[in-house]
Motif scaffolding. Sequence first.
Motif, PDB file in Angstrom:
ATOM      1  N   LEU A  41      55.034  67.399  53.913  1.00  0.00           N
ATOM      2  CA  LEU A  41      53.683  67.821  54.265  1.00  0.00           C
ATOM      3  C   LEU A  41      53.238  67.210  55.594  1.00  0.00           C
ATOM      4  N   VAL A  42      53.587  65.957  55.799  1.00  0.00           N
ATOM      5  CA  VAL A  42      53.252  65.256  57.044  1.00  0.00           C
ATOM      6  C   VAL A  42      54.463  64.462  57.492  1.00  0.00           C
ATOM      7  N   GLU A  43      54.916  64.732  58.705  1.00  0.00           N
ATOM      8  CA  GLU A  43      56.120  64.076  59.212  1.00  0.00           C
ATOM      9  C   GLU A  43      55.851  62.639  59.617  1.00  0.00           C
ATOM     10  N   ARG A  44      54.736  62.409  60.323  1.00  0.00           N
ATOM     11  CA  ARG A  44      54.403  61.090  60.868  1.00  0.00           C
ATOM     12  C   ARG A  44      52.965  61.134  61.342  1.00  0.00           C
ATOM     13  N   LEU A  45      52.495  60.022  61.876  1.00  0.00           N
ATOM     14  CA  LEU A  45      51.162  60.005  62.458  1.00  0.00           C
ATOM     15  C   LEU A  45      51.161  60.803  63.762  1.00  0.00           C
ATOM     16  N   PRO A  46      50.019  61.354  64.158  1.00  0.00           N
ATOM     17  CA  PRO A  46      49.955  62.189  65.366  1.00  0.00           C
ATOM     18  C   PRO A  46      50.359  61.423  66.630  1.00  0.00           C
ATOM     19  N   THR A  47      50.912  62.148  67.580  1.00  0.00           N
ATOM     20  CA  THR A  47      51.360  61.564  68.845  1.00  0.00           C
ATOM     21  C   THR A  47      50.354  61.847  69.951  1.00  0.00           C
ATOM     22  N   SER A  48      50.520  61.129  71.063  1.00  0.00           N
ATOM     23  CA  SER A  48      49.676  61.363  72.238  1.00  0.00           C
ATOM     24  C   SER A  48      49.838  62.786  72.752  1.00  0.00           C
ATOM     25  N   ALA A  49      51.077  63.295  72.716  1.00  0.00           N
ATOM     26  CA  ALA A  49      51.337  64.659  73.181  1.00  0.00           C
ATOM     27  C   ALA A  49      50.602  65.680  72.320  1.00  0.00           C
ATOM     28  N   GLU A  50      50.536  65.447  71.020  1.00  0.00           N
ATOM     29  CA  GLU A  50      49.846  66.378  70.132  1.00  0.00           C
ATOM     30  C   GLU A  50      48.335  66.338  70.357  1.00  0.00           C
ATOM     31  N   VAL A  51      47.808  65.155  70.613  1.00  0.00           N
ATOM     32  CA  VAL A  51      46.383  65.047  70.933  1.00  0.00           C
ATOM     33  C   VAL A  51      46.081  65.790  72.232  1.00  0.00           C
ATOM     34  N   GLU A  52      46.944  65.615  73.227  1.00  0.00           N
ATOM     35  CA  GLU A  52      46.733  66.276  74.513  1.00  0.00           C
ATOM     36  C   GLU A  52      46.817  67.793  74.375  1.00  0.00           C
ATOM     37  N   PHE A  53      47.766  68.286  73.585  1.00  0.00           N
ATOM     38  CA  PHE A  53      47.857  69.735  73.366  1.00  0.00           C
ATOM     39  C   PHE A  53      46.579  70.252  72.713  1.00  0.00           C
ATOM     40  N   THR A  54      46.090  69.525  71.719  1.00  0.00           N
ATOM     41  CA  THR A  54      44.862  69.929  71.027  1.00  0.00           C
ATOM     42  C   THR A  54      43.697  70.001  72.003  1.00  0.00           C
ATOM     43  N   LEU A  55      43.594  69.007  72.873  1.00  0.00           N
ATOM     44  CA  LEU A  55      42.511  68.979  73.864  1.00  0.00           C
ATOM     45  C   LEU A  55      42.625  70.113  74.873  1.00  0.00           C
ATOM     46  N   SER A  56      43.816  70.621  75.091  1.00  0.00           N
ATOM     47  CA  SER A  56      44.016  71.674  76.090  1.00  0.00           C
ATOM     48  C   SER A  56      43.521  73.036  75.623  1.00  0.00           C
ATOM     49  N   LEU A  57      43.293  73.204  74.318  1.00  0.00           N
ATOM     50  CA  LEU A  57      42.872  74.509  73.797  1.00  0.00           C
ATOM     51  C   LEU A  57      41.432  74.788  74.221  1.00  0.00           C
ATOM     52  N   PRO A  58      41.184  75.880  74.926  1.00  0.00           N
ATOM     53  CA  PRO A  58      39.850  76.108  75.506  1.00  0.00           C
ATOM     54  C   PRO A  58      38.812  76.651  74.538  1.00  0.00           C
ATOM     55  N   ASN A  59      39.240  77.260  73.425  1.00  0.00           N
ATOM     56  CA  ASN A  59      38.290  77.874  72.497  1.00  0.00           C
ATOM     57  C   ASN A  59      37.983  76.942  71.334  1.00  0.00           C
TER      58      ASN A  59
ATOM     59  N   GLY B 263      49.589  75.611  68.124  1.00  0.00           N
ATOM     60  CA  GLY B 263      48.226  76.092  67.961  1.00  0.00           C
ATOM     61  C   GLY B 263      48.062  77.150  66.882  1.00  0.00           C
ATOM     62  N   LEU B 264      49.137  77.498  66.180  1.00  0.00           N
ATOM     63  CA  LEU B 264      49.068  78.533  65.153  1.00  0.00           C
ATOM     64  C   LEU B 264      48.462  77.971  63.869  1.00  0.00           C
ATOM     65  N   GLY B 265      47.550  78.742  63.259  1.00  0.00           N
ATOM     66  CA  GLY B 265      46.878  78.304  62.048  1.00  0.00           C
ATOM     67  C   GLY B 265      47.748  78.424  60.812  1.00  0.00           C
ATOM     68  N   SER B 266      47.192  78.004  59.678  1.00  0.00           N
ATOM     69  CA  SER B 266      47.901  78.042  58.389  1.00  0.00           C
ATOM     70  C   SER B 266      49.247  77.331  58.474  1.00  0.00           C
ATOM     71  N   SER B 267      49.270  76.206  59.169  1.00  0.00           N
ATOM     72  CA  SER B 267      50.519  75.475  59.356  1.00  0.00           C
ATOM     73  C   SER B 267      51.030  74.932  58.021  1.00  0.00           C
ATOM     74  N   SER B 268      52.345  75.019  57.826  1.00  0.00           N
ATOM     75  CA  SER B 268      52.943  74.504  56.587  1.00  0.00           C
ATOM     76  C   SER B 268      52.920  72.975  56.553  1.00  0.00           C
ATOM     77  N   ARG B 269      52.836  72.370  57.720  1.00  0.00           N
ATOM     78  CA  ARG B 269      52.695  70.916  57.820  1.00  0.00           C
ATOM     79  C   ARG B 269      51.333  70.574  58.397  1.00  0.00           C
ATOM     80  N   LEU B 270      50.727  69.542  57.875  1.00  0.00           N
ATOM     81  CA  LEU B 270      49.421  69.129  58.351  1.00  0.00           C
ATOM     82  C   LEU B 270      49.564  68.201  59.551  1.00  0.00           C
ATOM     83  N   GLY B 271      48.627  68.291  60.474  1.00  0.00           N
ATOM     84  CA  GLY B 271      48.664  67.453  61.668  1.00  0.00           C
ATOM     85  C   GLY B 271      47.328  66.797  61.931  1.00  0.00           C
ATOM     86  N   MET B 272      47.250  66.093  63.044  1.00  0.00           N
ATOM     87  CA  MET B 272      46.030  65.484  63.557  1.00  0.00           C
ATOM     88  C   MET B 272      45.199  64.809  62.443  1.00  0.00           C
TER      89      MET B 272
END
Length: 544
Positions: A309-327, A354-363
């Motif tokens: 369900l969760v691989e590990r704690l979120p990474t800096s790269a994942e936070v940055e990708f999340t911040l890049s989403l404009p909507n 950025g795809l929803g309904s992810s099989s793994r949880l993040g952030m």
Amino acid sequence: MWFIKITVFLLFLVLTKQQFPRLCTTREALLTKECCPLWEGDGSACGARSGRGSCEDAAVSDQPDGPQYPFSGLDDREKWPLVFYNRTCQCAGNFMGFNCADCKFGYFGENCNERRETLRRNIHHLTRSERNRLVSYLNLAKQTVSRDYVVATGTYREMGNGSSPMFADVSVYDVFVWMHYYVSRNALLGGPGNVWPDVDFGHWAPAFSPWHRVYLLHWEHEIRKLTGDTSFSIPYWDWRDAQGCDVCTDDLMGARSRQDPSLISPGSVFSSWKVLCSQAEVYNTRGVLCDASEEGPIRRNPGNHDQNLVERLPTSAEVEFTLSLPNYDTGAMDRTANMSFRNTLEGFGDPRTGLGSSSRLGMHAALHVFMNGSMSSVQGSANDPIFILHHAFVDSIYEQWLRRHRPAPSQYPESNAPIGHNGDYHMAPFLPLHRNKEYFISSKELGYEYSYLLNANQRFAESMRPFLEEIQDVWPWILLAGLCGGIITIIIAAALLITKRKYKGMLWSSGKSWSNVFSLPERQPLIWGNDTKEANHHNYQTTM
């Protein structure tokens, strides 16, 4: 000090805090459906005589909700707060509170005209005294029964539509535990096991970020009110790239117990805490609300979670990708939303695609699952004090997104979001009221900042604070040692000077010089001849 409080930033009318104000839970208040308590300052409802506010009708939005909740008139949170109250205090200017006794967030003073900005710091950059203060304040809040608030233990229907109030006393801390349970609980449709699980008035949709922002602001406010410490601010846990729970130490949030790895070490005050509202399945099976009774200790076993369900704690790269989403939000504005900042931040959008309904949880959701215990249940997660640190950091990511993209107010949806999440919807279970869209603004407008969002020089100064405190603690000893060393040096120098003068007088009379007395005869030449050198020393080659 009694008037130094904090509250929400709005321009004209501001509404206030957590449910349920004790003064609004009497049989009379429930039957008249009015929550407009007297302000002690002038004895009038909402402080009307002093111009602080007035008792007004609660206006609710008539915009349509999304299709996720297909019922009407079954849940007390629908069109909040009309099931319980249709008149509440509306506060003017910089005033706020269920009776307009407080100040808006970021304002202080008797007349709420002192503007101040507080700083939320990285918990690892707190000084030793600040860490001790945090733990002691948390424990004080857990042990102190709330003077201002009680929590509902029955639905409005079970209360006989107000004729038989059903409320319970809980601690200041547990008011917030209950609030998080109440906003996220399943809808009770009537009878045992008859619930609707696909509903949440504070998660899974656009109000996730604004609701938790208000929640933290009120929690911070109540700690200041309880302790009288208006300088207190919530620290955050920056979990980016962390390999484990580095706040799980006995001087912070509690280490792991050696006897039972799912419990907190007895060396931490949090090991004695009892949880409430943590058994969602039990309440659903019985078709009832949480009764606010104790349900055992905090559970926590970080890292030993479901790796699928969760691989590990979120990474800096994942936070940055999340911040890049404009909507801010997209599509159905729920857990299926694609390329949605809110859905990705909350953890249901993949933080790499950025795809929803992810099989793994993040952030945000990944941290809850990673903690593997009380934190892993949405409804009971606030029982663990790590919840506060975690959501402060999640709020800081929301703040970064607001500053980076500067969204127009229209980006927040006015209609067709899941129930409870439209822009003009009042947040349940806050009373009198906060609208979701009012918190789609920068934290600086609400009177607080995050230390890691400061400029480089300020960030460096912040990171040095704990070390400077340590130096400050030992400085008197360093000064004393230096003083003693200086005295000893002066004594030795004085003794040498006296000795020199004494011998100089003796030598002057004998005709000898000072250097002759202390010079030694040269027994060996300073430069060896070849014979002497070879006789007494081996070179590297000879030795080998």
